[in-house]
Design a protein around this motif. Structure first.
Motif, PDB file in Angstrom:
ATOM      1  N   SER A   1      -5.186   1.871  -2.116  1.00 32.52           N
ATOM      2  CA  SER A   1      -6.059   2.181  -3.260  1.00 32.52           C
ATOM      3  C   SER A   1      -5.472   1.576  -4.537  1.00 32.52           C
ATOM      4  N   LEU A   2      -6.011   0.421  -4.894  1.00 31.76           N
ATOM      5  CA  LEU A   2      -5.551  -0.296  -6.085  1.00 31.76           C
ATOM      6  C   LEU A   2      -6.669  -0.291  -7.115  1.00 31.76           C
ATOM      7  N   ASP A   3      -6.278  -0.284  -8.381  1.00 29.29           N
ATOM      8  CA  ASP A   3      -7.305  -0.408  -9.421  1.00 29.29           C
ATOM      9  C   ASP A   3      -6.867  -1.463 -10.445  1.00 29.29           C
ATOM     10  N   ASP A   4      -7.688  -1.639 -11.478  1.00 34.09           N
ATOM     11  CA  ASP A   4      -7.446  -2.721 -12.442  1.00 34.09           C
ATOM     12  C   ASP A   4      -6.070  -2.625 -13.100  1.00 34.09           C
ATOM     13  N   THR A   5      -5.572  -1.401 -13.275  1.00 34.45           N
ATOM     14  CA  THR A   5      -4.283  -1.257 -13.959  1.00 34.45           C
ATOM     15  C   THR A   5      -3.147  -1.911 -13.141  1.00 34.45           C
ATOM     16  N   ASP A   6      -3.356  -2.029 -11.812  1.00 33.53           N
ATOM     17  CA  ASP A   6      -2.323  -2.660 -10.974  1.00 33.53           C
ATOM     18  C   ASP A   6      -2.305  -4.182 -11.151  1.00 33.53           C
ATOM     19  N   PHE A   7      -3.331  -4.688 -11.814  1.00 37.28           N
ATOM     20  CA  PHE A   7      -3.412  -6.141 -12.019  1.00 37.28           C
ATOM     21  C   PHE A   7      -3.332  -6.486 -13.507  1.00 37.28           C
TER      22      PHE A   7
ATOM     23  N   ALA B   1       1.027  -4.827  -7.773  1.00 35.78           N
ATOM     24  CA  ALA B   1       0.021  -4.414  -6.787  1.00 35.78           C
ATOM     25  C   ALA B   1       0.603  -4.397  -5.371  1.00 35.78           C
ATOM     26  N   TYR B   2       1.403  -5.409  -5.035  1.00 33.05           N
ATOM     27  CA  TYR B   2       2.026  -5.431  -3.705  1.00 33.05           C
ATOM     28  C   TYR B   2       2.953  -4.221  -3.547  1.00 33.05           C
ATOM     29  N   ALA B   3       3.725  -3.918  -4.598  1.00 31.38           N
ATOM     30  CA  ALA B   3       4.660  -2.786  -4.506  1.00 31.38           C
ATOM     31  C   ALA B   3       3.888  -1.482  -4.299  1.00 31.38           C
ATOM     32  N   LYS B   4       2.750  -1.349  -5.002  1.00 26.11           N
ATOM     33  CA  LYS B   4       1.971  -0.114  -4.853  1.00 26.11           C
ATOM     34  C   LYS B   4       1.441  -0.002  -3.420  1.00 26.11           C
ATOM     35  N   ALA B   5       0.955  -1.139  -2.888  1.00 28.14           N
ATOM     36  CA  ALA B   5       0.424  -1.124  -1.520  1.00 28.14           C
ATOM     37  C   ALA B   5       1.533  -0.795  -0.512  1.00 28.14           C
ATOM     38  N   ILE B   6       2.705  -1.377  -0.710  1.00 25.83           N
ATOM     39  CA  ILE B   6       3.806  -1.123   0.236  1.00 25.83           C
ATOM     40  C   ILE B   6       4.246   0.341   0.151  1.00 25.83           C
ATOM     41  N   ALA B   7       4.273   0.877  -1.080  1.00 28.46           N
ATOM     42  CA  ALA B   7       4.651   2.291  -1.249  1.00 28.46           C
ATOM     43  C   ALA B   7       3.650   3.194  -0.523  1.00 28.46           C
ATOM     44  N   GLU B   8       2.361   2.849  -0.647  1.00 25.09           N
ATOM     45  CA  GLU B   8       1.335   3.661   0.014  1.00 25.09           C
ATOM     46  C   GLU B   8       1.500   3.589   1.537  1.00 25.09           C
ATOM     47  N   ALA B   9       1.810   2.376   2.013  1.00 21.51           N
ATOM     48  CA  ALA B   9       2.017   2.204   3.465  1.00 21.51           C
ATOM     49  C   ALA B   9       3.245   3.004   3.919  1.00 21.51           C
ATOM     50  N   ALA B  10       4.304   2.985   3.104  1.00 24.33           N
ATOM     51  CA  ALA B  10       5.523   3.724   3.476  1.00 24.33           C
ATOM     52  C   ALA B  10       5.220   5.225   3.567  1.00 24.33           C
ATOM     53  N   ASN B  11       4.439   5.715   2.609  1.00 26.17           N
ATOM     54  CA  ASN B  11       4.087   7.145   2.643  1.00 26.17           C
ATOM     55  C   ASN B  11       3.226   7.464   3.862  1.00 26.17           C
ATOM     56  N   LYS B  12       2.260   6.572   4.125  1.00 22.93           N
ATOM     57  CA  LYS B  12       1.357   6.796   5.271  1.00 22.93           C
ATOM     58  C   LYS B  12       2.142   6.820   6.585  1.00 22.93           C
ATOM     59  N   GLU B  13       3.094   5.907   6.718  1.00 26.97           N
ATOM     60  CA  GLU B  13       3.854   5.797   7.974  1.00 26.97           C
ATOM     61  C   GLU B  13       5.092   6.696   7.987  1.00 26.97           C
ATOM     62  N   GLU B  14       5.266   7.453   6.912  1.00 25.51           N
ATOM     63  CA  GLU B  14       6.468   8.296   6.755  1.00 25.51           C
ATOM     64  C   GLU B  14       7.732   7.477   7.006  1.00 25.51           C
ATOM     65  N   ALA B  15       7.724   6.276   6.415  1.00 25.23           N
ATOM     66  CA  ALA B  15       8.886   5.387   6.564  1.00 25.23           C
ATOM     67  C   ALA B  15       9.836   5.645   5.407  1.00 25.23           C
TER      68      ALA B  15
ATOM     69  N   GLN C   1      -8.226 -10.130  -4.117  1.00 30.87           N
ATOM     70  CA  GLN C   1      -7.375  -9.875  -5.293  1.00 30.87           C
ATOM     71  C   GLN C   1      -5.899 -10.096  -4.983  1.00 30.87           C
ATOM     72  N   LEU C   2      -5.551  -9.941  -3.692  1.00 33.75           N
ATOM     73  CA  LEU C   2      -4.130 -10.051  -3.315  1.00 33.75           C
ATOM     74  C   LEU C   2      -3.808 -11.396  -2.663  1.00 33.75           C
ATOM     75  N   GLN C   3      -4.718 -12.365  -2.820  1.00 32.84           N
ATOM     76  CA  GLN C   3      -4.438 -13.703  -2.264  1.00 32.84           C
ATOM     77  C   GLN C   3      -3.189 -14.283  -2.909  1.00 32.84           C
ATOM     78  N   THR C   4      -3.047 -14.025  -4.215  1.00 34.40           N
ATOM     79  CA  THR C   4      -1.866 -14.501  -4.935  1.00 34.40           C
ATOM     80  C   THR C   4      -0.917 -13.330  -5.105  1.00 34.40           C
ATOM     81  N   PHE C   5       0.368 -13.599  -4.930  1.00 40.26           N
ATOM     82  CA  PHE C   5       1.378 -12.532  -5.039  1.00 40.26           C
ATOM     83  C   PHE C   5       1.290 -11.846  -6.398  1.00 40.26           C
TER      84      PHE C   5
END
Ligand code: FAD
Length: 322
Positions: free
Chosen positions: A174-180, A72-86, A64-68
């Motif tokens: 964790s992405l769902d249809d609303t992110d696309f 969805a990318y922003a949601k994934a990056i936000a989740e990564a930032a929270n996970k890494e406490e960045a 699903q993320l093959q194309t920018f």
């Protein structure tokens, strides 16, 4: 705590700007006494990033993320930032990064400073130097929010080797249809040509070339240099060249290492979009053309004589140094 950097890739390979933002992230991490973590999407050869100081890569593999997709990318990056406490996230100044950064800023309640050209001059308060007024000046900007997003200008900080042991981790946001809800259904890309955004060198032609039939020498010069071709606004307005090649204030921005302007007067609106380039070479038959004031090197001469000679000399040089 860590510094998170979004490293862009295409067809599995990191783009050049990924190494520049990784180098920048490492510099910020050192200032903050922490480590630099990258997030990448469908990239292979993740070990590449260790060369620039990244100690961990979160690699997202998803069809699903093959194309920018900015949301969805922003949601994934936000989740990564929270996970890494960045609380510092670094992105590039590509069109995609400039698209996603404000969405990411909303999700992280972060302040976002784009067009940053140097490592922070201070971390408390967090202060960065950015280009302002269409590259005519600099602004020293404090980001006072807890979370911060820094957009690094292309070719401003440079690629800095800084070997680190890098761990590669699969990451499934964790992405769902609303992110696309908004998505690209087809991408039509020019094949086999260097794009203006990715080019180290850009060869650009203006109205001084008299007509589209004279672009052969511009293309030849670009080919011998491995450069992208660009043009001034009137040239694309008149249909001499495709609109995608129009650079300047109302066209694509250029921050290449070398920008060669042929038969372009250097109007303020043109300069606004190209002056972030490191070295500017101007070829113009009018010694009073305003572009010469902004140029690092200038050739006063007829483009129809100068460019073919330049191509010939470059070919000779390449043959001797092959
Ligand atoms: C709101 C607004 C936004 C704009 N945005 C942009 C933008 O994003 N990008 C942009 O480019 N422009 C933009 N413009 C247009 C800009 O103001 C200029 O009109 C335009 O950049 C001029 O293009 P040019 O240099 O190709 O043509 P010209 O100004 O006609 O210059 C041609 C040059 O070629 C030289 N020349 C002629 N013959 C030869 C020869 N044989 N050999 C060598 N040199 C030769 C001439 O000396 C001259 O300097 C904008 C204008 C407005 C009002």
């Amino acid at each position: 705590m860590s510094v998170l950097v979004y490293t862009e890739s295409e067809n599995g390979k990191f783009k050049k700007n990924a190494f520049e933002v990784a180098s920048y992230a490492k510099a910020v991490a050192e200032q903050l006494g922490t480590s630099a973590v990258a997030i990448s999407f469908n990239a292979d050869a993740n070990n590449d990033l260790g060369t620039y100081g990244i100690s961990k890569v979160l690699n997202v593999t998803s069809n699903q993320l093959q194309t920018f997709n900015a949301e969805a990318y922003a949601k994934a990056i936000a989740e990564a930032a929270n996970k890494e406490e960045a609380n510092v996230v670094i992105v590039s100044s590509s069109a995609n990064s400039k698209y996603l950064a404000p969405i990411l800023a909303g999700k992280l309640k972060a302040g976002y400073a784009p067009n940053v050209v140097e490592a922070p001059s201070n971390t408390t308060p967090f202060t960065v130097k950015r280009t302002a007024f269409s590259n005519k000046g600099f602004a020293h900007t404090e980001i006072t929010t807890d979370n911060k997003i820094v957009g690094v200008s292309n070719n401003a900080f440079g690629i800095v080797e800084n070997n680190a042991d890098v761990a590669v981790e699969d990451f499934s946001p964790s992405l769902d249809d609303t992110d696309f809800a908004v998505k690209s259904v087809e991408v039509d890309k020019v094949a086999g040509k260097v794009t203006i955004a990715d080019a180290e060198i850009v060869v650009s032609g203006g109205r001084g070339l008299k007509g589209p039939e004279n672009w052969g020498m511009i293309e030849e010069l670009a080919e011998v240099l491995g450069a992208a071709t660009a043009c001034s606004k009137p040239v694309s307005d008149m249909g001499w060249r495709p609109h995608g090649e129009h650079v300047g204030q109302t066209g694509k921005p250029v921050a290449a290492n070398l920008y060669i302007a042929v038969g372009i007067s250097g109007a303020i609106q043109h300069l606004a979009g190209v002056s972030a380039s490191k070295t500017k070479v101007v070829i113009n038959n009018d010694a009073e053309a305003p572009f010469f004031k902004a140029a690092d090197y200038g050739i006063v001469g007829d483009a129809f004589e100068v460019v073919p000679q330049l191509v010939e000399k470059l070919k000779e040089f390449k043959a001797q140094n092959a």
